[in-house]
Design a protein around this motif. Structure first.
Motif, PDB file in Angstrom:
ATOM      1  N   MET A  15       0.830  -1.203   0.000  1.00 21.66           N
ATOM      2  CA  MET A  15       0.000   0.000   0.000  1.00 21.66           C
ATOM      3  C   MET A  15       0.870   1.262   0.000  1.00 21.66           C
ATOM      4  N   LEU A  16       1.896   1.266   0.838  1.00 17.55           N
ATOM      5  CA  LEU A  16       2.767   2.436   0.922  1.00 17.55           C
ATOM      6  C   LEU A  16       3.514   2.663  -0.389  1.00 17.55           C
ATOM      7  N   ILE A  17       3.926   1.585  -1.037  1.00 24.24           N
ATOM      8  CA  ILE A  17       4.639   1.718  -2.312  1.00 24.24           C
ATOM      9  C   ILE A  17       3.691   2.251  -3.395  1.00 24.24           C
ATOM     10  N   LEU A  18       2.461   1.766  -3.400  1.00 20.08           N
ATOM     11  CA  LEU A  18       1.485   2.275  -4.373  1.00 20.08           C
ATOM     12  C   LEU A  18       1.226   3.757  -4.164  1.00 20.08           C
ATOM     13  N   LEU A  19       1.083   4.156  -2.900  1.00 18.22           N
ATOM     14  CA  LEU A  19       0.864   5.565  -2.602  1.00 18.22           C
ATOM     15  C   LEU A  19       2.066   6.399  -3.046  1.00 18.22           C
ATOM     16  N   ALA A  20       3.256   5.877  -2.788  1.00 21.83           N
ATOM     17  CA  ALA A  20       4.470   6.616  -3.150  1.00 21.83           C
ATOM     18  C   ALA A  20       4.542   6.847  -4.645  1.00 21.83           C
ATOM     19  N   TRP A  21       4.307   5.810  -5.431  1.00 19.26           N
ATOM     20  CA  TRP A  21       4.525   5.945  -6.872  1.00 19.26           C
ATOM     21  C   TRP A  21       3.342   6.532  -7.617  1.00 19.26           C
ATOM     22  N   ASN A  22       2.151   6.504  -7.022  1.00 22.88           N
ATOM     23  CA  ASN A  22       0.997   7.075  -7.716  1.00 22.88           C
ATOM     24  C   ASN A  22       0.669   8.496  -7.292  1.00 22.88           C
ATOM     25  N   LEU A  23       1.089   8.890  -6.081  1.00 23.35           N
ATOM     26  CA  LEU A  23       0.709  10.204  -5.592  1.00 23.35           C
ATOM     27  C   LEU A  23       1.925  11.074  -5.288  1.00 23.35           C
ATOM     28  N   VAL A  24       2.831  10.586  -4.476  1.00 27.16           N
ATOM     29  CA  VAL A  24       3.986  11.382  -4.052  1.00 27.16           C
ATOM     30  C   VAL A  24       4.911  11.677  -5.226  1.00 27.16           C
ATOM     31  N   ARG A  25       5.008  10.748  -6.170  1.00 23.72           N
ATOM     32  CA  ARG A  25       5.869  10.926  -7.344  1.00 23.72           C
ATOM     33  C   ARG A  25       5.552  12.213  -8.102  1.00 23.72           C
ATOM     34  N   LEU A  26       4.316  12.651  -8.030  1.00 23.07           N
ATOM     35  CA  LEU A  26       3.921  13.871  -8.737  1.00 23.07           C
ATOM     36  C   LEU A  26       4.645  15.094  -8.192  1.00 23.07           C
TER      37      LEU A  26
ATOM     38  N   ALA B 268       9.371   9.603  -3.210  1.00 26.52           N
ATOM     39  CA  ALA B 268       8.761   8.323  -3.560  1.00 26.52           C
ATOM     40  C   ALA B 268       9.759   7.182  -3.387  1.00 26.52           C
ATOM     41  N   VAL B 269      11.010   7.418  -3.751  1.00 30.17           N
ATOM     42  CA  VAL B 269      12.052   6.403  -3.581  1.00 30.17           C
ATOM     43  C   VAL B 269      12.281   6.127  -2.092  1.00 30.17           C
ATOM     44  N   VAL B 270      12.348   7.181  -1.292  1.00 23.33           N
ATOM     45  CA  VAL B 270      12.548   7.010   0.148  1.00 23.33           C
ATOM     46  C   VAL B 270      11.387   6.233   0.760  1.00 23.33           C
ATOM     47  N   MET B 271      10.166   6.546   0.355  1.00 19.11           N
ATOM     48  CA  MET B 271       8.998   5.819   0.873  1.00 19.11           C
ATOM     49  C   MET B 271       9.052   4.354   0.474  1.00 19.11           C
TER      50      MET B 271
END
Length: 42
Positions: free
Chosen positions: A1-12, A18-21
């Motif tokens: 879940m955290l990886i999905l959030l990182a790459w779909n939302l934080v990456r923006l 996103a890499v740190v997450m």
């Protein structure tokens, strides 16, 4: 879940964040196992 959030939302906003997450999410399970087994006899 955290990886999905990182790459779909934080990456923006920040790829580095996103890499740190992602690294944090990958490190959580082994850390949890160590903490869970901390009180047992070695």
């Amino acid at each position: 879940m955290l990886i999905l959030l990182a790459w779909n939302l934080v990456r923006l906003w920040s790829t580095a964040a996103a890499v740190v997450m992602s690294v944090f999410a990958a490190a959580l399970p082994p850390i949890a196992v160590v903490i869970a087994n901390w009180g047992e006899d070695h």
